[in-house]
Design a protein around this motif. Structure first.
Motif, short mmCIF file in Angstrom:
data_model
loop_
_atom_site.label_atom_id
_atom_site.label_comp_id
_atom_site.label_asym_id
_atom_site.label_seq_id
_atom_site.Cartn_x
_atom_site.Cartn_y
_atom_site.Cartn_z
N GLN A 11 0.79 -1.15 -0.13
CA GLN A 11 -0.09 0.10 -0.10
C GLN A 11 0.74 1.27 -0.08
N GLY A 12 2.14 1.10 -0.15
CA GLY A 12 2.89 2.52 -0.08
C GLY A 12 2.55 3.59 -0.99
N ARG A 13 2.28 3.08 -2.25
CA ARG A 13 1.72 4.04 -3.20
C ARG A 13 0.53 4.90 -2.78
N CYS A 14 -0.19 4.32 -1.99
CA CYS A 14 -1.63 4.89 -1.50
C CYS A 14 -1.50 5.73 -0.24
N ARG B 70 -2.54 9.19 -7.45
CA ARG B 70 -2.95 9.20 -5.79
C ARG B 70 -4.48 8.46 -5.62
N THR B 71 -4.65 7.80 -4.66
CA THR B 71 -5.60 7.22 -4.45
C THR B 71 -6.53 8.05 -3.29
N GLU B 72 -7.81 7.76 -3.39
CA GLU B 72 -8.76 8.60 -2.76
C GLU B 72 -8.68 8.21 -1.08
N LEU B 73 -8.48 7.11 -0.81
CA LEU B 73 -8.17 6.86 0.75
C LEU B 73 -6.57 6.47 0.87
N ASN B 74 -6.29 6.75 2.29
CA ASN B 74 -4.80 6.57 2.71
C ASN B 74 -4.51 5.16 3.20
N GLY B 75 -3.37 4.71 2.49
CA GLY B 75 -2.77 3.42 2.95
C GLY B 75 -3.43 2.27 2.58
N ALA B 76 -3.57 1.16 3.50
CA ALA B 76 -4.16 0.00 2.87
C ALA B 76 -5.98 0.17 2.50
N PRO B 77 -6.50 0.80 3.43
CA PRO B 77 -7.80 1.03 2.55
C PRO B 77 -7.85 1.43 1.23
N GLY B 78 -6.89 2.50 1.04
CA GLY B 78 -6.95 3.13 -0.36
C GLY B 78 -6.39 2.09 -1.29
N PRO C 90 -4.95 -1.45 -11.95
CA PRO C 90 -4.73 -0.92 -10.56
C PRO C 90 -3.57 -0.14 -10.04
N ILE C 91 -3.36 0.48 -8.76
CA ILE C 91 -2.27 1.33 -8.49
C ILE C 91 -1.06 0.33 -8.23
N MET C 92 -1.13 -0.82 -7.86
CA MET C 92 0.04 -1.74 -7.69
C MET C 92 -0.30 -3.04 -8.52
#
Lengths: 439, 230
Positions: free
Chosen positions: A162-165, A359-367, A382-384
């Motif tokens: 989740q680092g990219r989030c 960028r994702t809407e939510l921060n971290g793992a939830p993002g 997806p982002i990852m």
């Protein structure tokens, strides 16, 4: 123990009649979820992060419904089932029963790393989208098979790194990618040491645990409780140590910061101090150097390595990015994201026309999870994605291989081949799995 | 790089140099008996020292080291296992001559015997996959018909260069049943040659549903790997 549904017992006693998963089924599916549809999910692997993902997909995501659970440990199934109403979920000990259901759109694999590739490939063949924990794969061919399966069957595969989030990482990425440090020529990653432990003898497996199914693609060995449930990360054949665990997060953001998602190192050197006792077999201390001859770049991994003493608090892991103009320390990878001494990197705004990080809407793992569900509906990457995740896992795979072989590895990152070392090629590229668990 | 960080990096570099120098000192010669005695020690640091020395030993140490696999102290077994691996990796290093690697492979093949413990059998088969040649294929192939060893034997044959390993698996799959057949079919699917594909296609038509189903699945996996484009 909590209830186990009738379907669970059917699955547990039906090893000889495992469901048939063949690509032809994919052609018969009616399609992917639309923007307003509920996504139905099966959750496979219910300990640690798997249970965390299950909880989020069940309780937080309002457009997702978990309808099936799976684990090789019926005690874990029972614990997870206690979060659902009677009849709300069906439970299994063999994930293939979930893949065989037409009413499931996506699956989450919170299983140990040695299972990720086989399960992801099978899920893609069955027409499911996949959220799979990191590290993406345990071997290079496994990662390649995951990439191919994702593409061939047109699936969404998100890897749970989740680092990219995380809030600050996109700004730091833009800070580095837009040249604020100059050209990056060296990165020093630091991390605390690997665990030592595990004193159990081999012994018969307990009734609630399917040892053969837990081993899956891994080479056979007698049952020993030290191998699983939280400690599998401390074995080279299963979790690969911290370089695979949090190291994957650190290497993930490094690959993003430096634009390395589609390439890899050209030479890998590793040393380590093997544990003096206990079943855990990862080196207690470890140094790995990845050289990138084509990028004039060197990356060091050191356990314990150098903690650059942030102004705020002790940072157990992170990286120092050395550019021709300045150096920047960044902590964490899965969490964190504090940058110093140039604190402005955390709030950096990319110039017009400069590199813009997703960028994702939510921060971290939830993002990361939210992005997966959104992509299941939009069919966007997806982002990852699995391609980058396979490359990122390759760092750890190659580092551990150089340690185990006791010599440097020359690597061709374009063709993903060892150069000039027949044994290393066999070791890295001809790992084959076990029984039907091969990709 | 800023000056303070450069200083720290230099210090780390010096530390690594000292570590390397200590490793070089540890290369002093030991006899096989001394190696085994150190591996069997109750002292973990002695076992580790032995393990770090083991790479320099040749096939003469294979038997004595594997004899420790069934030691009452599990730590001794673990040290012996990793010592054997270090010996094999050293024998198969790029600069080793073929005779050195061949002698190690022969010593491993000589371990394969029905009276051996499963620890020794599985480790020998695993390591033969890394250093073995077609010369060891017949000895490995003998274990393809046993459900306890078929996966380890097949994995070794997959890793050994040349066609002999595939030919052995194609021979073994004829008449194989149940789990052994399934393992062999999926192992054959790891091979890229036309002969492997042709046999798998034929097996999809088998009257045995288990075999036909395994062949169908294995073919779908095989095609994924062959198609990889990076």
């Amino acid at each position: 123990m909590s209830k186990i549904s009738r379907r669970h017992f059917l699955a547990a006693g039906a090893a000889a009649a495992a469901p048939l998963i063949v690509p032809s089924r994919v052609l018969g599916r009616s399609g992917n979820p639309g923007p307003n549809d509920q996504i139905t999910m099966g959750c496979i692997g219910l300990g640690g992060m798997g249970n965390s993902h299950r909880g989020w997909f069940t309780d937080v995501a309002d457009d997702c419904r978990v309808i099936a659970l799976c684990d090789v440990d019926t005690q874990r199934i029972g614990a997870a089932e206690s979060h659902y109403e009677s009849g709300e979920v069906d439970s299994y000990t063999d994930y293939r029963y979930i893949l065989d259901r037409d009413d499931i759109d996506a699956v989450m694999f919170g299983t140990p790393c040695h299972w990720h590739a086989v399960q992801t490939v099978h899920a893609c063949q069955a027409g499911k989208d996949v959220y799979v924990e990191k590290a993406a794969c345990g071997t290079i061919p496994e990662g390649q098979a995951m990439v191919n399966a994702t593409r061939k069957y047109g699936r969404i595969v998100q890897v749970g790194s989740q680092g990219r989030c995380l809030n600050r990482f996109p700004s730091i990425c833009e800070f580095i990618r837009n040249g604020e440090l100059g050209k990056i020529q060296q990165v020093d990653l630091w991390h605390y040491e690997n665990n030592v432990g595990g004193g159990s003898q081999d012994q018969p497996e307990p009734d609630h645990f399917d040892w053969d199914m837990w081993l899956g693609p891994a080479r056979w060995r007698p049952h020993n409780p030290d191998y699983y449930h939280g400690s599998w990360r401390h074995f080279l054949d299963f979790g690969g140590g911290m370089i695979f665990d949090r190291g994957t997060h650190q290497l993930n953001v490094l690959s993003w910061f430096l634009g390395l998602d589609d390439t890899g190192p050209t030479k890998i050197t590793a040393t380590g101090h093997a544990p003096e006792h206990g079943n855990y077999d990862c080196p207690t201390t470890m140094s790995v150097t990845w050289e990138f001859a084509h990028r004039d770049l060197v990356v060091h991994w050191r356990q314990p390595g150098f903690d650059p003493q942030s102004p705020d608090q002790e940072r157990p892991y992170g990286g120092i990015y050395h550019g021709t103009r300045a150096s920047l320390a960044v902590d964490g990878g899965d969490i964190g994201g504090r940058a110093w001494p140039l604190r402005e990197a955390e709030e950096y705004e990319a110039p017009a026309g400069g590199f813009q990080a997703q960028r994702t809407e939510l921060n971290g793992a939830p993002g990361n999870r939210r992005n997966f569900l959104d992509c299941v509906k939009s069919r966007e990457e997806p982002i990852m994605p699995i391609e980058a995740s396979h490359r990122i896992a390759s760092y750890s795979i190659l580092g551990n291989a150089a340690y185990r072989l006791g010599r440097p590895i020359e690597w061709d990152p374009e063709n993903e081949q060892v150069v000039g070392d027949e044994e290393a090629n066999r070791f890295l590229l001809r790992e084959s799995g076990r029984g039907p668990w091969r990709v | 790089m800023t000056k303070p960080m450069r200083v720290v990096m230099m210090a780390i570099g010096c530390g690594l140099a000292v570590f390397a120098a200590q490793s070089a000192v540890a290369d002093a010669h030991l006899s096989v008996d001394e190696l085994v005695e150190m591996l069997a020690s109750d002292d973990g640091s002695e076992r580790l020292k032995a393990r770090n020395h083991a790479a320099a030993f040749g096939p003469e140490a294979v038997g004595p080291v594997t004899a420790l696999f069934d030691h009452d102290n599990r730590n001794v077994y673990i040290a012996a296992k990793w010592s054997l691996r270090n010996m094999v990796h050293h024998s198969a290093r790029p600069e080793a001559d073929d005779a050195e690697q061949a002698a190690m492979a022969e010593a491993l093949a000589a371990l394969l015997d029905e009276d051996q413990s499963s620890r020794v059998m599985h480790e020998a088969l695993y390591l033969l996959g890394l250093c073995g040649t077609e010369d060891q294929v017949p000895a490995i192939a003998e274990w393809l018909n046993d459900s306890a060893t078929v996966d380890a034997a097949a994995a070794a044959l997959i890793r050994i260069p040349g066609d002999a390993g595939l030919e052995a698996m194609l021979d073994a799959v004829d008449g194989a049943e149940g789990d052994v057949a399934v393992s062999l079919i999926h192992a054959i699917a790891q091979e890229e040659g036309a002969a492997a594909r042709e046999r798998l296609e034929a097996l999809t038509e088998s009257d045995d549903d288990t075999i036909a189903e395994a062949a169908t699945k294995a073919l779908s996996i095989r095609d994924l790997r062959v198609d990889y484009e990076g």
